[in-house]
Design a protein around this motif. Structure first.
Motif, PDB file in Angstrom:
ATOM      1  N   ARG A 140      91.932  80.808  60.123  1.00 45.46           N
ATOM      2  CA  ARG A 140      91.161  80.757  61.372  1.00 45.46           C
ATOM      3  C   ARG A 140      91.984  81.206  62.568  1.00 45.46           C
ATOM      4  O   ARG A 140      91.452  81.800  63.500  1.00 45.46           O
ATOM      5  N   ARG A 141      93.268  80.933  62.567  1.00 47.79           N
ATOM      6  CA  ARG A 141      94.106  81.267  63.721  1.00 47.79           C
ATOM      7  C   ARG A 141      94.861  82.581  63.540  1.00 47.79           C
ATOM      8  O   ARG A 141      95.608  82.986  64.436  1.00 47.79           O
ATOM      9  N   ALA A 142      94.683  83.226  62.406  1.00 46.55           N
ATOM     10  CA  ALA A 142      95.433  84.452  62.137  1.00 46.55           C
ATOM     11  C   ALA A 142      95.103  85.586  63.116  1.00 46.55           C
ATOM     12  O   ALA A 142      96.021  86.273  63.602  1.00 46.55           O
ATOM     13  N   PRO A 143      93.822  85.845  63.444  1.00 48.87           N
ATOM     14  CA  PRO A 143      93.536  86.954  64.376  1.00 48.87           C
ATOM     15  C   PRO A 143      94.194  86.763  65.741  1.00 48.87           C
ATOM     16  O   PRO A 143      94.770  87.707  66.297  1.00 48.87           O
ATOM     17  N   LEU A 144      94.104  85.542  66.292  1.00 52.50           N
ATOM     18  CA  LEU A 144      94.724  85.293  67.590  1.00 52.50           C
ATOM     19  C   LEU A 144      96.241  85.427  67.493  1.00 52.50           C
ATOM     20  O   LEU A 144      96.885  86.010  68.378  1.00 52.50           O
ATOM     21  N   THR A 145      96.816  84.919  66.422  1.00 52.23           N
ATOM     22  CA  THR A 145      98.268  85.016  66.248  1.00 52.23           C
ATOM     23  C   THR A 145      98.719  86.469  66.147  1.00 52.23           C
ATOM     24  O   THR A 145      99.727  86.863  66.757  1.00 52.23           O
ATOM     25  N   ALA A 146      97.985  87.260  65.380  1.00 52.24           N
ATOM     26  CA  ALA A 146      98.338  88.676  65.248  1.00 52.24           C
ATOM     27  C   ALA A 146      98.268  89.384  66.591  1.00 52.24           C
ATOM     28  O   ALA A 146      99.149  90.185  66.941  1.00 52.24           O
ATOM     29  N   ALA A 147      97.226  89.091  67.377  1.00 51.68           N
ATOM     30  CA  ALA A 147      97.095  89.721  68.701  1.00 51.68           C
ATOM     31  C   ALA A 147      98.249  89.329  69.606  1.00 51.68           C
ATOM     32  O   ALA A 147      98.804  90.172  70.337  1.00 51.68           O
ATOM     33  N   LEU A 148      98.637  88.055  69.576  1.00 54.65           N
ATOM     34  CA  LEU A 148      99.740  87.601  70.418  1.00 54.65           C
ATOM     35  C   LEU A 148     101.072  88.201  69.969  1.00 54.65           C
ATOM     36  O   LEU A 148     101.913  88.560  70.799  1.00 54.65           O
ATOM     37  N   VAL A 149     101.260  88.334  68.667  1.00 55.71           N
ATOM     38  CA  VAL A 149     102.497  88.947  68.153  1.00 55.71           C
ATOM     39  C   VAL A 149     102.604  90.393  68.622  1.00 55.71           C
ATOM     40  O   VAL A 149     103.659  90.838  69.112  1.00 55.71           O
ATOM     41  N   ILE A 150     101.508  91.146  68.483  1.00 57.77           N
ATOM     42  CA  ILE A 150     101.509  92.547  68.935  1.00 57.77           C
ATOM     43  C   ILE A 150     101.747  92.623  70.435  1.00 57.77           C
ATOM     44  O   ILE A 150     102.520  93.462  70.929  1.00 57.77           O
TER      45      ILE A 150
ATOM     46  N   MET B 117      95.267  77.437  51.548  1.00 56.66           N
ATOM     47  CA  MET B 117      95.390  78.489  52.567  1.00 56.66           C
ATOM     48  C   MET B 117      95.541  77.844  53.936  1.00 56.66           C
ATOM     49  O   MET B 117      94.768  76.968  54.316  1.00 56.66           O
ATOM     50  N   SER B 118      96.556  78.253  54.695  1.00 54.22           N
ATOM     51  CA  SER B 118      96.782  77.699  56.028  1.00 54.22           C
ATOM     52  C   SER B 118      95.973  78.467  57.063  1.00 54.22           C
ATOM     53  O   SER B 118      95.379  79.510  56.782  1.00 54.22           O
ATOM     54  N   ALA B 119      95.972  77.946  58.290  1.00 50.47           N
ATOM     55  CA  ALA B 119      95.220  78.580  59.378  1.00 50.47           C
ATOM     56  C   ALA B 119      95.837  79.904  59.803  1.00 50.47           C
ATOM     57  O   ALA B 119      95.196  80.684  60.516  1.00 50.47           O
ATOM     58  N   PHE B 120      97.074  80.179  59.387  1.00 46.43           N
ATOM     59  CA  PHE B 120      97.760  81.410  59.781  1.00 46.43           C
ATOM     60  C   PHE B 120      97.850  82.423  58.638  1.00 46.43           C
ATOM     61  O   PHE B 120      98.482  83.475  58.796  1.00 46.43           O
ATOM     62  N   THR B 121      97.206  82.134  57.508  1.00 45.90           N
ATOM     63  CA  THR B 121      97.247  83.054  56.369  1.00 45.90           C
ATOM     64  C   THR B 121      96.663  84.414  56.740  1.00 45.90           C
ATOM     65  O   THR B 121      95.608  84.502  57.360  1.00 45.90           O
ATOM     66  N   GLY B 122      97.349  85.475  56.363  1.00 46.06           N
ATOM     67  CA  GLY B 122      96.866  86.825  56.629  1.00 46.06           C
ATOM     68  C   GLY B 122      97.324  87.422  57.942  1.00 46.06           C
ATOM     69  O   GLY B 122      96.929  88.540  58.294  1.00 46.06           O
ATOM     70  N   THR B 123      98.168  86.686  58.686  1.00 47.71           N
ATOM     71  CA  THR B 123      98.620  87.184  59.992  1.00 47.71           C
ATOM     72  C   THR B 123      99.366  88.506  59.850  1.00 47.71           C
ATOM     73  O   THR B 123      99.150  89.448  60.634  1.00 47.71           O
ATOM     74  N   GLY B 124     100.223  88.608  58.840  1.00 45.81           N
ATOM     75  CA  GLY B 124     100.989  89.843  58.648  1.00 45.81           C
ATOM     76  C   GLY B 124     100.103  91.041  58.396  1.00 45.81           C
ATOM     77  O   GLY B 124     100.331  92.127  58.952  1.00 45.81           O
ATOM     78  N   GLY B 125      99.082  90.865  57.571  1.00 48.05           N
ATOM     79  CA  GLY B 125      98.157  91.970  57.311  1.00 48.05           C
ATOM     80  C   GLY B 125      97.406  92.393  58.560  1.00 48.05           C
ATOM     81  O   GLY B 125      97.204  93.593  58.796  1.00 48.05           O
ATOM     82  N   LEU B 126      96.996  91.433  59.385  1.00 46.30           N
ATOM     83  CA  LEU B 126      96.291  91.762  60.624  1.00 46.30           C
ATOM     84  C   LEU B 126      97.215  92.448  61.627  1.00 46.30           C
ATOM     85  O   LEU B 126      96.781  93.310  62.399  1.00 46.30           O
ATOM     86  N   VAL B 127      98.491  92.076  61.621  1.00 46.20           N
ATOM     87  CA  VAL B 127      99.458  92.756  62.492  1.00 46.20           C
ATOM     88  C   VAL B 127      99.584  94.221  62.094  1.00 46.20           C
ATOM     89  O   VAL B 127      99.577  95.120  62.951  1.00 46.20           O
ATOM     90  N   ARG B 128      99.695  94.471  60.806  1.00 41.71           N
ATOM     91  CA  ARG B 128      99.799  95.856  60.338  1.00 41.71           C
ATOM     92  C   ARG B 128      98.531  96.639  60.662  1.00 41.71           C
ATOM     93  O   ARG B 128      98.597  97.819  61.048  1.00 41.71           O
ATOM     94  N   LEU B 129      97.371  96.003  60.528  1.00 41.22           N
ATOM     95  CA  LEU B 129      96.111  96.665  60.865  1.00 41.22           C
ATOM     96  C   LEU B 129      96.046  96.998  62.354  1.00 41.22           C
ATOM     97  O   LEU B 129      95.636  98.102  62.741  1.00 41.22           O
ATOM     98  N   ALA B 130      96.477  96.054  63.185  1.00 39.28           N
ATOM     99  CA  ALA B 130      96.458  96.289  64.633  1.00 39.28           C
ATOM    100  C   ALA B 130      97.403  97.417  65.025  1.00 39.28           C
ATOM    101  O   ALA B 130      97.081  98.251  65.884  1.00 39.28           O
ATOM    102  N   LEU B 131      98.582  97.440  64.422  1.00 40.33           N
ATOM    103  CA  LEU B 131      99.520  98.526  64.707  1.00 40.33           C
ATOM    104  C   LEU B 131      98.954  99.871  64.289  1.00 40.33           C
ATOM    105  O   LEU B 131      99.174 100.894  64.966  1.00 40.33           O
ATOM    106  N   ARG B 132      98.220  99.881  63.187  1.00 40.68           N
ATOM    107  CA  ARG B 132      97.582 101.124  62.743  1.00 40.68           C
ATOM    108  C   ARG B 132      96.538 101.587  63.746  1.00 40.68           C
ATOM    109  O   ARG B 132      96.477 102.766  64.083  1.00 40.68           O
ATOM    110  N   ARG B 133      95.760 100.661  64.251  1.00 43.88           N
ATOM    111  CA  ARG B 133      94.714 101.020  65.212  1.00 43.88           C
ATOM    112  C   ARG B 133      95.307 101.440  66.554  1.00 43.88           C
ATOM    113  O   ARG B 133      94.722 102.268  67.266  1.00 43.88           O
TER     114      ARG B 133
END
Length: 533
Positions: A123-133, A1-17
């Motif tokens: 570990r870096r997925a939440p920050l990456t998702a926030a920056l993408v959004i 698992m890389s440090a960016f695993t799950g970024t796509g799922g967190l992006v979708r969650l953020a868009l939902r919120r």
């Protein structure tokens, strides 16, 4: 698992919120851009009108400090962006700060990120998702704002340069918020410090823009707000300036990633100091607790307001330079003045500070919801502290914080403006009164938050929506010649525009009654409902 695993799922969650927040802000940018262009076209229809407006603005230090310079004195686009460029940049910056902090530090503070992180999340997925959004949101609002300008009849090149300028400022401040979110331990602190950086960059840009040719004009290039102006939409369209903003954002984002790897989940690089073994007497009640939780923010905002007051008072003496221009006199008056150019400027800026002070009040009032959802309120309410006493502590700090901010800005403006007029005593008293009349309108916004907290706590964030709506009505309504009934929706529309206007006590009394009524109803609702998490 890389440090960016799950970024796509967190992006979708953020868009939902953010499914309501993001479309609303996009529509606000679209309507603001199109309506500003249409209004400017009707207010300044000829080249002569626009040249006179731009020339008198560029010759006036106070207006340049607030709105920047007009680089093409003949174009309709330049006149449109006179006030809109800075306003749009500030709005984009605030939105970016909210998005990044909401999906990083606030998620950690609430404990939700720990639950999500227990799954297959890097570990870096939440920050990456926030920056993408954040980046995607800024590009979308920049696009829609540009379409709004094009739809109002402005050229496509300048319109899209304007949209890119706003998007670039938002992306830059989003990256700044990403760094600050790694330094602090709470979402409120992250937003507070990021907002302080925003204010500092605005001041740096103002100093650079108002400097003489031999002075430090290069300071404007050190601020994202200065970069936005250097795009020069409708005056050359410098697209390459976007590279500066994007390079800055990339460096800041890289720094945020480095800091993420160097701290524990839930902790900040700058941890809070441990408290004493025994509490002081000031913490024996809910008011002392509310003050302890919010004192840093209140003190910081008060100091910033005093410095801002010194700046406003210092540049107010230059507003009289516009006296020879009838178009400029009309422009200043439309921005909110009542009589006299100097009083019009001071009244407009003090009115803006009244809205600005509401940000602190809303933030402190919303802290009640944060304390409730994180489970910290329940242990306090399990003691002999009643719900009304607990909520009243936060409400008192929120209302008193607004008073402190307006006292500070009135005192600062009175000292510098009075010194220039050789009448410090008289001007301090006059401008203190002009600042304090903003209190009831700001209290109404806080009471709206309390009302939502009492009955529909999940919608307590609506306080920000009301604040933005009132800001737009106050800033753009007079210039657009909106019907008075529409502008009367804002409580600040009923505040006497002091100094210069006649003081009337009836609207002040009614605003206080409304604030008291909404707040009392909200507290009643909180007393009757269940505590949620």
């Amino acid at each position: 698992m890389s440090a960016f695993t799950g970024t796509g799922g967190l992006v979708r969650l953020a868009l939902r919120r953010d499914r309501i927040l993001l479309p609303v802000w996009t529509v606000i940018f679209l309507l603001t851009a199109s309506s500003t262009a249409s209004s400017t076209k009707s207010l300044y229809p000829t080249v002569k009108d626009r040249v006179e407006l731009a020339s008198s603005t560029n010759d006036n230090t106070s207006l340049v400090a607030i709105y920047g310079r007009v680089y093409d004195t003949t174009s309709l686009g330049g006149a449109t962006l006179l006030k809109l460029m800075i306003l749009g940049s500030i709005m984009a910056a605030i939105l970016s700060i909210i998005i990044v902090v909401r999906h990083t530090r606030t998620e950690e503070e609430s404990g939700r990120l720990e639950l999500v992180g227990s799954t297959a999340i890097g570990r870096r997925a939440p920050l990456t998702a926030a920056l993408v959004i954040m980046v995607a949101t800024n590009l979308v609002i920049g696009l829609f704002a540009a379409l709004g300008l094009v739809g109002a009849g402005l050229s496509a090149g300048g319109s899209f340069a304007s949209g890119l300028a706003w998007a670039s400022v938002g992306i830059a401040f989003g990256a700044i918020a990403a760094v600050v979110a790694q330094l602090t331990e709470t979402g409120r602190a992250a937003i507070g410090y990021s907002s302080a950086v925003l204010g500092g960059f605005f001041l740096v840009r103002a100093i650079g823009d108002t400097s003489s040719e031999d002075g430090p004009r290069w300071l404007s290039w050190l601020s994202p707000f200065g970069w936005a102006q250097q795009f020069r939409p409708f005056a050359g369209d410098r697209w390459w300036v976007a590279l500066i903003a994007l390079a800055f954002a990339a460096v800041a984002a890289a720094g945020a990633y480095v800091l993420v790897a160097r701290r524990d989940l839930g902790a900040g690089i700058l941890p809070d100091r441990p408290g004493r073994a025994t509490a002081s007497a000031s913490l024996s009640g809910p008011l002392g607790l509310a003050w302890r939780l919010n004192r840093g923010v209140v003190i910081g905002w008060t100091i910033a307001a005093f410095v801002g007051g010194l700046l406003f008072g210092g540049i107010a003496s230059n507003v009289g330079d516009l006296a020879g221009s009838s178009q400029s006199r009309d422009f200043i008056t439309k921005l909110g003045g009542a009589s006299g150019l100097t009083d019009a400027f001071l009244g407009t800026e003090l009115g803006f500070v009244g809205v600005f002070s509401s940000i602190l009040g809303v933030s402190v009032a919303m802290r009640m919801r944060t304390e409730e959802t994180t489970g910290r309120a329940e242990p306090v309410l399990a003691t002999a502290v009643s719900r009304l006493r607990w909520a009243s502590g936060f409400l008192t700090v929120a209302l008193a914080g607004i008073v402190l901010i307006l006292l500070a800005v009135g005192l600062g403006a009175g000292l510098t403006f009075g010194g220039a007029q050789h009448d410090v005593g008289g001007q301090v008293g006059r401008l203190l009164g002009a600042a304090l009349v903003q209190i009831p309108a700001a209290w109404v916004i806080v009471s709206i938050v309390v009302l939502a907290f009492g009955f529909v706590p999940r919608f307590v964030v609506a306080g920000w929506a009301f604040l933005v709506a009132f800001l737009l009505l106050g800033e753009l309504g007079p210039a657009f010649d909106l019907p008075q009934g529409v502008m009367d929706v804002s409580p600040f529309a009923h505040t006497p525009r002091l100094p210069g206007a006649e003081m009337t006590y009836t609207p002040i009394i009614w605003l206080l009654v409304v604030a008291l009524g909404l707040g009392a109803v909200g507290l009643y609702g909180f007393r009757r409902r269940d505590i949620t998490s």
